[in-house]
Design a protein around this motif. Structure first.
Motif, PDB file in Angstrom:
ATOM      1  N   THR A 269       0.841  -1.187   0.000  1.00 14.95           N
ATOM      2  CA  THR A 269       0.000   0.000   0.000  1.00 14.95           C
ATOM      3  C   THR A 269       0.880   1.242   0.000  1.00 14.95           C
ATOM      4  OG1 THR A 269      -1.695  -1.183   1.246  1.00 14.95           O
ATOM      5  CG2 THR A 269      -1.840   1.218   1.220  1.00 14.95           C
ATOM      6  N   GLU A 270       0.512   2.217  -0.806  1.00 12.90           N
ATOM      7  CA  GLU A 270       1.273   3.455  -0.881  1.00 12.90           C
ATOM      8  C   GLU A 270       0.554   4.572  -0.142  1.00 12.90           C
ATOM      9  OE1 GLU A 270       2.138   4.472  -4.875  1.00 12.90           O
ATOM     10  OE2 GLU A 270       3.572   2.832  -5.171  1.00 12.90           O
ATOM     11  N   ALA A 271       1.312   5.356   0.600  1.00  9.70           N
ATOM     12  CA  ALA A 271       0.783   6.527   1.281  1.00  9.70           C
ATOM     13  C   ALA A 271       0.517   7.629   0.255  1.00  9.70           C
ATOM     14  CB  ALA A 271       1.779   7.003   2.333  1.00  9.70           C
ATOM     15  N   PRO A 272      -0.219   8.681   0.636  1.00  8.75           N
ATOM     16  CA  PRO A 272      -0.498   9.770  -0.313  1.00  8.75           C
ATOM     17  C   PRO A 272       0.743  10.373  -0.949  1.00  8.75           C
ATOM     18  CG  PRO A 272      -1.903   9.981   1.621  1.00  8.75           C
ATOM     19  CD  PRO A 272      -0.943   8.869   1.910  1.00  8.75           C
ATOM     20  N   ASP A 273       1.901  10.338  -0.237  1.00  5.44           N
ATOM     21  CA  ASP A 273       3.114  10.905  -0.818  1.00  5.44           C
ATOM     22  C   ASP A 273       3.874   9.901  -1.687  1.00  5.44           C
ATOM     23  OD1 ASP A 273       4.081   9.140   1.030  1.00  5.44           O
ATOM     24  OD2 ASP A 273       5.220  10.604   2.201  1.00  5.44           O
ATOM     25  N   GLY A 274       3.299   8.706  -1.886  1.00  8.79           N
ATOM     26  CA  GLY A 274       3.928   7.703  -2.733  1.00  8.79           C
ATOM     27  C   GLY A 274       4.842   6.735  -2.021  1.00  8.79           C
ATOM     28  N   SER A 275       5.108   6.958  -0.746  1.00  3.57           N
ATOM     29  CA  SER A 275       5.979   6.050   0.002  1.00  3.57           C
ATOM     30  C   SER A 275       5.196   4.805   0.422  1.00  3.57           C
ATOM     31  CB  SER A 275       6.529   6.753   1.239  1.00  3.57           C
ATOM     32  OG  SER A 275       5.468   7.135   2.114  1.00  3.57           O
ATOM     33  N   PRO A 276       5.876   3.667   0.570  1.00  2.51           N
ATOM     34  CA  PRO A 276       5.173   2.448   0.987  1.00  2.51           C
ATOM     35  C   PRO A 276       4.680   2.539   2.422  1.00  2.51           C
ATOM     36  CG  PRO A 276       7.546   2.079   0.891  1.00  2.51           C
ATOM     37  CD  PRO A 276       7.312   3.429   0.307  1.00  2.51           C
ATOM     38  N   HIS A 277       3.450   2.087   2.632  1.00  2.00           N
ATOM     39  CA  HIS A 277       2.846   2.102   3.961  1.00  2.00           C
ATOM     40  C   HIS A 277       2.915   0.695   4.535  1.00  2.00           C
ATOM     41  CE1 HIS A 277       0.288   3.420   7.209  1.00  2.00           C
ATOM     42  NE2 HIS A 277      -0.617   2.498   6.942  1.00  2.00           N
ATOM     43  N   HIS A 278       3.573   0.549   5.677  1.00  2.00           N
ATOM     44  CA  HIS A 278       3.816  -0.763   6.280  1.00  2.00           C
ATOM     45  C   HIS A 278       4.491  -1.707   5.276  1.00  2.00           C
ATOM     46  CE1 HIS A 278       1.839   0.259   9.936  1.00  2.00           C
ATOM     47  NE2 HIS A 278       0.630   0.295   9.443  1.00  2.00           N
ATOM     48  N   PRO A 279       5.679  -1.360   4.813  1.00  2.00           N
ATOM     49  CA  PRO A 279       6.352  -2.216   3.829  1.00  2.00           C
ATOM     50  C   PRO A 279       6.897  -3.494   4.457  1.00  2.00           C
ATOM     51  CG  PRO A 279       7.806  -0.446   4.510  1.00  2.00           C
ATOM     52  CD  PRO A 279       6.478  -0.175   5.166  1.00  2.00           C
ATOM     53  N   GLY A 280       7.047  -4.528   3.616  1.00  3.44           N
ATOM     54  CA  GLY A 280       7.740  -5.736   4.042  1.00  3.44           C
ATOM     55  C   GLY A 280       9.238  -5.550   3.846  1.00  3.44           C
TER      56      GLY A 280
END
Length: 518
Positions: A269-280
């Motif tokens: 899942t990507e955050a609004p700024d494009g960074s991964p949200h809860h990355p593996g």
């Protein structure tokens, strides 16, 4: 001597049915009411669909929700995990030893502003070896895995699950996993010592390409908690979790891509700024791999279902009950039943003819209403941004035809109750208490889930199970309760309960009609 039965004679079935149909269509109030019941189903269903809107948070403004992956069988799926892999050309295998599986679970905060994260694994946290058609979400796969609380499993194409040996994994009790590919056939094996192997299961992935992805994975579905609500019923919540597995003795056989292993956070899942949200994440040192993943690899049960367009059926059913009961009690009230019984001495046959007539009329009206409502209601929901869980056309037909049959059989039950009570008020109230009230109590926040399930097993309201389009998956953690649209009985089993009640009531009505004067 040959005896000829005149089926069109005074008491013949054809003539009885024709007479009952003539009675029904000549009473304008019944025809109008049945038409109104159909319109109620359509209007309430379409109105409910028009009022349902959905969108996703895209930062400062709302955005269209991303497409949900679809599996090989056409079902909506969740395909989110961390994958350490290489490309395999042709046949081959992967063998690993799992020595550890740990995790973290986000629990409700005890102190405001302080994240409450505890160590632990959810029951269906999973990690192991996988062969996947590609890294595209929803593509075909087979996986052999250790789980948080369900032992070793072999799963493929999201909906298939085979159990291996129970138990967990640790340094003192490692698990060896092996997944082999031979053409379109994948076979999973497990071992406790790497020497003696036991087959877990076999999967045939039709159309699997020559080049596939093979490697290690980890995933952890959300932690589901169900609590009692303030007004009764239940409230469910899903919180973040992650699982970390450690593998060593990794052995690949077959023609694989050289170089370093590739790491992919599938479906992150990507955050609004494009960074991964809860990355593996993953790491490797001296041939030992540590793989951490979030998410799940399983069918998705999150979304609107096709039967949600049929919200007007319950109200329409009340109208049908009133028509069915009065179609027989009106003759008692006006004294016309005596004339009918003089013309048809075989009383049971007369009552069965009435039941067939009201059932057929109700089925026809219900079929038209449900077909229109489901067809246009789903279009409206999609136009409003709602995601509808896909089902096969056979399932849609079963929902439409089954709902019409539900209304028809409930009408027969109501007619039989009317014949038993011989009074409109008693028949209508009893029919509503048996069919409508249990469904309302079970599908609203009134009863505990256990009580709601029993109510939908033991009462005629069990027939509403015929509307359920998405099955309950044993390997997917979900709030499988009536309030969430899941019934305790299979669709046709629930319908059989309703049919049993209708047959019993009709039989009792025939017995009473034969034993007592009109």
């Amino acid at each position: 001597m040959t005896t000829t039965v005149n089926r069109s004679g005074p008491g013949g079935p054809a003539r009885l049915l024709r007479a009952e149909w003539t009675k029904f269509r000549t009473v304008r109030a019944w025809v109008v009411a049945m038409t109104a019941g159909s319109l109620v189903i359509v209007l309430l269903g379409l109105s409910s669909a028009s009022g349902s809107h959905a969108s996703c948070d895209g930062g400062p403004t709302e955005a269209v929700c991303p497409a949900v992956p679809v599996g090989p069988g056409g079902e909506a799926v969740e395909d989110k995990f961390y994958f350490v892999h290489r490309t395999l050309a042709g046949d081959g295998s992967i063998t690993v030893r799992a020595t550890s599986m740990t995790g973290q679970i986000r629990k409700p905060d005890v102190t405001p502003g302080v994240r409450n994260v505890v160590s632990g694994l959810v029951p269906w946290a999973k990690a192991g070896v996988m062969v996947k058609q590609s890294t595209r979400q929803g593509s075909a796969y087979a996986a052999l895995m250790v789980t948080g609380a369900h032992g070793v499993r072999m799963q493929h194409d999201f909906t298939h699950d085979v159990a291996g040996r129970p138990g967990g994994v640790s340094e003192d009790s490692p698990r060896w996993l092996r997944l082999t590919r031979s053409g379109d056939t994948l076979t999973g094996y497990e071992s406790t010592d790497g020497t003696d192997w036991a087959e877990v299961g076999t999967a045939r992935l039709s159309g699997l390409p020559a080049r596939v992805e093979i490697g290690l994975f980890a995933a952890s579905p959300g932690d589901l908690t169900v609590t009692r609500g303030d007004l009764g019923g239940s409230v469910s919540a899903v919180r973040f979790t992650e699982a970390t597995a450690v593998f060593d003795r990794v052995d690949l056989e077959g023609e694989t891509s050289g170089g370093a292993w590739r790491n992919d956070d599938i479906g992150v899942t990507e955050a609004p700024d494009g960074s991964p949200h809860h990355p593996g994440r993953a790491s490797e040192s001296g041939g030992t791999f540590s793989v951490t993943g979030v998410g799940d690899i399983a069918p998705s049960i999150e979304g609107q279902t096709v039967e949600r367009t049929l919200t007007g059926v319950l109200t329409g059913l009340i109208v049908v009950i009133v028509v069915a009961v009065t179609s027989v009690t009106a003759e008692y009230r006006r004294g016309l039943i005596r004339t009918t019984l003089i013309a048809v001495p075989r009383r049971g046959r007369m009552l069965v003819a009435k039941a067939l007539t009201i059932g057929t009329v109700t089925f026809a009206a219900g079929l038209v209403a449900t077909a229109i409502t489901l067809t246009f209601g789903t279009r409206i929901l999609r136009a409003n941004g709602n995601y509808i869980l896909p089902v096969s056309w056979l399932t849609e037909v079963r929902v439409v035809v089954g709902t019409a049959a539900l209304l028809a059989v409930a009408a027969v039950l109501a007619l039989a109750l009317g014949a038993l009570f011989r009074r409109s008020v008693g028949g209508v109230i009893t029919a509503i208490v048996l069919t409508v009230v249990p469904h309302v109590l079970a599908t609203t926040s009134v009863l505990p889930d256990t009580a709601a399930r029993w109510l939908l097993r033991l009462t005629p309201a069990a027939g509403f199970a015929i509307q359920q389009s998405i099955p309950e998956y044993a390997h997917v953690l979900g709030h499988y309760a009536p309030i969430a649209g899941f019934y305790p009985l299979a669709p046709w089993a629930g319908f059989a309960v309703l049919a049993g009640y209708a047959a019993l009531a009709l039989g009792l009505a025939v017995v009473r009609l034969r034993r007592r004067d009109a």
